[in-house]
Structures are given as structure tokens and as C-alpha cells.
Motif scaffolding. Structure first.
Motif, PDB file in Angstrom:
ATOM      1  N   ASP A 175      33.023  32.296  44.540  1.00 17.86           N
ATOM      2  CA  ASP A 175      33.801  33.356  43.894  1.00 17.86           C
ATOM      3  C   ASP A 175      34.771  33.892  44.946  1.00 17.86           C
ATOM      4  O   ASP A 175      34.351  34.472  45.946  1.00 17.86           O
ATOM      5  N   ASN A 176      36.060  33.650  44.751  1.00 16.96           N
ATOM      6  CA  ASN A 176      37.022  34.079  45.764  1.00 16.96           C
ATOM      7  C   ASN A 176      37.790  35.340  45.351  1.00 16.96           C
ATOM      8  O   ASN A 176      38.920  35.565  45.773  1.00 16.96           O
ATOM      9  N   SER A 177      37.158  36.155  44.540  1.00 18.43           N
ATOM     10  CA  SER A 177      37.769  37.426  44.163  1.00 18.43           C
ATOM     11  C   SER A 177      37.682  38.396  45.331  1.00 18.43           C
ATOM     12  O   SER A 177      36.881  38.221  46.252  1.00 18.43           O
ATOM     13  N   GLU A 179      36.495  41.316  45.270  1.00 16.02           N
ATOM     14  CA  GLU A 179      35.181  41.929  45.237  1.00 16.02           C
ATOM     15  C   GLU A 179      34.150  41.062  45.972  1.00 16.02           C
ATOM     16  O   GLU A 179      33.306  41.577  46.722  1.00 16.02           O
ATOM     17  N   SER A 180      34.227  39.758  45.764  1.00 18.75           N
ATOM     18  CA  SER A 180      33.303  38.841  46.424  1.00 18.75           C
ATOM     19  C   SER A 180      33.552  38.793  47.932  1.00 18.75           C
ATOM     20  O   SER A 180      32.613  38.797  48.736  1.00 18.75           O
ATOM     21  N   LYS A 234      42.630  44.715  48.795  1.00 22.03           N
ATOM     22  CA  LYS A 234      43.563  44.545  47.680  1.00 22.03           C
ATOM     23  C   LYS A 234      44.996  44.818  48.124  1.00 22.03           C
ATOM     24  O   LYS A 234      45.934  44.107  47.742  1.00 22.03           O
ATOM     25  N   GLU A 252      44.067  30.212  41.731  1.00 23.02           N
ATOM     26  CA  GLU A 252      43.583  31.250  40.822  1.00 23.02           C
ATOM     27  C   GLU A 252      42.225  31.760  41.253  1.00 23.02           C
ATOM     28  O   GLU A 252      41.354  30.997  41.655  1.00 23.02           O
ATOM     29  N   GLU A 253      42.063  33.068  41.218  1.00 27.59           N
ATOM     30  CA  GLU A 253      40.805  33.658  41.613  1.00 27.59           C
ATOM     31  C   GLU A 253      39.683  33.211  40.679  1.00 27.59           C
ATOM     32  O   GLU A 253      39.846  33.177  39.465  1.00 27.59           O
ATOM     33  N   LYS A 254      38.529  32.897  41.296  1.00 30.00           N
ATOM     34  CA  LYS A 254      37.360  32.494  40.507  1.00 30.00           C
ATOM     35  C   LYS A 254      36.372  33.644  40.488  1.00 30.00           C
ATOM     36  O   LYS A 254      36.103  34.267  41.503  1.00 30.00           O
ATOM     37  N   LYS A 255      35.835  33.901  39.331  1.00 27.01           N
ATOM     38  CA  LYS A 255      34.836  34.972  39.191  1.00 27.01           C
ATOM     39  C   LYS A 255      33.630  34.433  38.435  1.00 27.01           C
ATOM     40  O   LYS A 255      33.723  33.473  37.721  1.00 27.01           O
TER      41      LYS A 255
END
Length: 255
Positions: A175-177, A179-180, A234, A252-255
Motif C-alpha cells: 500500500d503506497n498511500s 497513510e501507509s 501530503k 497510482e496509489e494502492k490502498k
């Protein structure tokens, strides 16, 4: 018969040209046995004249086609940090890097960094579950450039050495968000503190086979402990001022 003889001559000449061509190319890339023997003899004599006070083993010289020179590595039988290279060109030894690598403590600080990296890697695997991580620790190069008196040849590794060190977490993120990323860095910071590891800077790097790429640099413990860490990440991602933090996410960010 007369027609066959010229063909044999041409074939023989062609073979000779091919052989000389192979020898020429080989000589260009790996040197030749004669020059290598001279280099080996000169380097051993140089070591005897200049470093007889060290208990050294000298490896056979290796040819560097880019610089048309030979290089041999010398290392101590008793000192883990006493190892350096000797360079031979145009019939004589040109230089060695004993002063910078041994006396300048480059070898020492590199070894300490490697040992710290092994510890950090083990902690990230055990505590955070990233078993295939390649986390690395780097001491500030200024520590040996300015001659840190705490550095001693062959000194034992100690995680409490009074030197600035940066840790780069190199992990496979699912997860490369933001938050992660924030969570991984925050959790790693806690793990390190709980185990007596103190770093002045944190970074994070990951690159997935599907084109995902994440780089986070210049994060400090103060950032992580500020209560505004996620907000700072952010801002950095959006190219805004984030107190020096840099964030790059490709794909694209993965969640």
C-alpha cells in the motif's frame, strides 16, 4: 593441387589474423601476462618498501582497461579495517589509497554502517514483517572527513556511537498511500527507539514490478513525533513546503 595451396595459405593467414585479433582484444580488456607479471612484482616491492610495518596480504593485480592500469588489493591478516588498493601504470606504482581508506577511517565507518544496516534490517524484518527488506544505515560522511576522534581502527560496533546516522527503509509496500507510508515510518521509529537505535534522519524507498515507485527523504524524528507527520507528507507529495521533507510517488496509489 596448385589451386588448393593458395586456399590453404589464405586460410592460414585468416587464422593468424583471427588469433592476433583475439589477442589484441584480450590484451585491451584484461592486459597481458608479461605486463601483469611486472605489475605484480612492482606492487609487491612497493608494499615491502612502504608498508613493511603492516602484516599485509597482496592479491594479484587486476587490469582496468578503462585506465590502462593495474590495481591490486592489500589487506591485513590481523586488522579488519586495514585494506586498500594500489595502482600501477606505465611501469611503476602510481599511488595507493591507504591514507584515505585506512588512516582516513573510510573503511572503519563503512564497516560500522554495514553492521548497523544488518541490525536495522533484522529489526524491520522481525518487528514490522518486511522479511525481504534491504534497509541500510549510513553515517554522515562528514564524520570521517572532519576526523571524528571517536573513530578508532578496528573498533567494535556500538549502536550508541556519538555520530549522526541516517536509516533508509527499503521495503516492498503493498500500500503506497501517504497513510501507509506515514505508518511504516512511525512504526519503524518506535521499533528503533525501543531497541536503542537513534537516527537523525529517516528515508523510505520502494520499487514494485508494476511500476510503483516511492521515495521519501529527509524525515527527522521531530517530524515523526510532531503529530502533524501525515500532513507534512501530503504537503511534500504536492510539492509544498514541508519543512525539508521530500516525497515522490510514481504510479497510482494502492490502498
Amino acid at each position: 593441387m596448385n589451386k588448393i595451396k593458395p586456399l590453404k595459405i589464405v586460410a592460414g593467414l585468416s587464422a593468424l589474423v583471427l588469433i592476433f585479433g583475439i589477442l589484441f582484444v584480450t590484451n585491451a580488456f584484461v592486459g597481458n601476462p608479461i605486463s601483469k607479471a611486472f605489475a605484480n612484482k612492482s606492487i609487491k616491492k612497493y608494499v615491502e618498501q612502504n608498508y613493511s610495518f603492516l602484516d599485509l596480504e597482496v592479491e594479484k593485480p587486476v587490469y582496468n582497461f578503462k585506465f590502462s592500469s593495474y590495481m591490486a588489493r592489500a589487506k591485513s591478516k590481523t586488522s579488519i579495517d586495514t585494506k586498500f588498493s594500489i595502482y600501477y601504470k606505465k611501469g611503476k606504482v602510481q599511488r595507493d589509497d591507504y591514507d584515505s581508506y585506512v588512516l582516513g577511517m573510510f573503511n572503519t565507518i563503512q564497516r560500522l554502517s554495514d553492521e548497523y544496516s544488518a541490525l536495522a534490517k533484522s529489526l524491520i524484518a522481525k518487528e514490522l514483517g518486511f522479511e525481504k527488506n534491504t534497509t541500510m544505515v549510513m553515517y554522515d560522511k562528514g564524520e570521517y572527513e572532519k576526523g571524528n576522534k571517536k573513530l578508532k581502527l578496528d573498533m567494535k560496533f556500538d549502536r550508541n556511537l556519538p555520530m549522526d546516522a541516517e536509516v533508509i527503509l527499503r521495503v516492498d509496500l503493498k500500500d503506497n498511500s501517504i497513510e501507509s507510508i506515514e505508518k511504516v515510518l512511525r512504526d519503524a521509529h518506535k521499533v528503533f527507539l525501543d531497541n536503542g537505535c537513534k537516527f537523525t534522519k529517516y528515508g523510505l524507498y520502494t520499487e514494485e514490478n508494476d511500476g510503483m515507485h516511492v521515495m521519501v527523504n529527509d524525515v527527522t524524528p521531530a517530524h515523526i513525533e510532531s503529530g502533524e507527520f501525515e500532513s507534512l507528507l501530503k504537503k511534500a507529495k504536492n510539492g509544498e513546503d514541508a519543512d525539508g521533507i521530500r516525497v515522490f510517488i510514481k504510479g497510482e496509489e494502492k490502498k
